[in-house]
Design an enzyme around this catalytic site. Structure first.
Site, short mmCIF file in Angstrom:
data_model
loop_
_atom_site.label_atom_id
_atom_site.label_comp_id
_atom_site.label_asym_id
_atom_site.label_seq_id
_atom_site.Cartn_x
_atom_site.Cartn_y
_atom_site.Cartn_z
N HIS A 201 0.70 -1.15 0.10
CA HIS A 201 -0.06 -0.17 -0.02
C HIS A 201 0.94 1.27 -0.13
O HIS A 201 0.70 2.50 -0.78
CB HIS A 201 -0.76 0.13 1.29
CG HIS A 201 -1.92 -0.95 1.51
ND1 HIS A 201 -1.99 -1.90 2.40
CD2 HIS A 201 -2.85 -1.41 0.44
CE1 HIS A 201 -3.11 -2.74 2.22
NE2 HIS A 201 -3.69 -2.32 1.13
N LYS B 245 -16.00 -7.42 6.64
CA LYS B 245 -15.21 -8.22 7.42
C LYS B 245 -14.78 -7.58 8.75
O LYS B 245 -14.83 -6.74 8.66
CB LYS B 245 -14.01 -8.71 6.65
CG LYS B 245 -13.35 -7.67 5.87
CD LYS B 245 -12.30 -8.13 4.68
CE LYS B 245 -11.68 -7.00 3.87
NZ LYS B 245 -10.87 -7.56 2.82
N ARG C 7 -1.95 -5.55 -8.30
CA ARG C 7 -0.75 -6.33 -8.10
C ARG C 7 -0.65 -7.54 -9.07
O ARG C 7 0.61 -7.64 -9.17
CB ARG C 7 -1.14 -7.06 -6.62
CG ARG C 7 -1.07 -6.18 -5.38
CD ARG C 7 -1.78 -6.73 -4.58
NE ARG C 7 -3.11 -6.94 -4.54
CZ ARG C 7 -3.77 -7.95 -3.81
NH1 ARG C 7 -3.40 -8.25 -2.71
NH2 ARG C 7 -5.28 -8.13 -4.09
N SER D 164 -2.92 -7.98 3.14
CA SER D 164 -3.10 -7.50 4.72
C SER D 164 -3.36 -8.87 5.45
O SER D 164 -2.82 -9.38 6.36
CB SER D 164 -4.27 -6.58 4.79
OG SER D 164 -3.81 -5.22 4.22
#
Ligand code: COA
Length: 159
Positions: free
Chosen positions: A18, A42, A90, A128
């Site tokens: 990030h 979540k 990514r 993460s």
């Protein structure tokens, strides 16, 4: 005229991937709002206040503004009057989901544009949740997060 952009995400926690995107965004935009979502579906490991603190202590630039937001991203963008959204890519596998989000946001408000920045190859597999899992099981996360985030993850999992 100063041009701003919003980089929104859950950042639970912020990773070097990030941070790489934020640094790249600062090469393109004058001001980057790093905007932490507060209504995660979540269950986050870190509270909104903690996630904001982790970001604020991992990047030091007067051109970066860190804050929380709730609800629809387009509503937040309208409130800020900032219509440039940043997303990091990514791998090719990110594209389909990002394409869908980008078009959905634009369908909500035609002024919205999403700018995609490619993350450094060394972070292309990072997320993460991988960092959280490694930290929980006492794996080595030095390459993946700032020293500050590393310390806070260790405190969270191992007191
Ligand atoms: N480096 C490392 N990890 C990265 C990364 C990078 N460059 N880019 C993405 N990731 C990871 C994140 O760490 C996260 O990992 P995790 O799932 O293991 O926690 C994952 O990819 C998802 O990325 P994230 O940045 O959290 O975004 P998101 O896909 O959860 O989307 C919002 C977050 C806030 C942009 C989106 O949910 C949103 O806009 N919500 C508001 C509601 C709304 O407007 N909905 C309609 C949108 S179409």
């Amino acid at each position: 005229m100063s041009v701003s952009a919003i980089y929104a995400g859950s950042f639970d926690p912020i990773t070097n991937g990030h941070l790489d995107i934020i640094h790249r965004a600062l090469n393109v935009f004058d001001v980057v709002h790093v905007s932490v979502i507060d209504n995660l579906e979540k269950q986050p490991l870190f509270t909104i206040e903690e996630r904001i603190d982790l970001i604020s202590n991992s990047i030091h630039s007067d051109r970066v503004i860190v804050e929380g937001f709730q609800g629809l991203l387009v509503d937040y963008a309208r409130e800020k009057q900032i219509f440039n959204l940043i997303r990091g890519l990514r791998a090719v596998s990110d594209f389909e989901y990002e394409f869908q989000m980008s078009l959905t946001n634009r369908a909500q408000d035609s002024r919205i544009d999403t700018v995609f920045l490619m993350t450094d190859q060394s972070y292309s597999y990072l997320s993460s949740s991988i960092v959280r899992q490694l930290a929980k099981l006492k794996g080595n996360i030095s390459e993946y997060v700032s020293e500050y985030v590393k310390t806070k993850l260790e405190e969270k999992f191992h007191g």
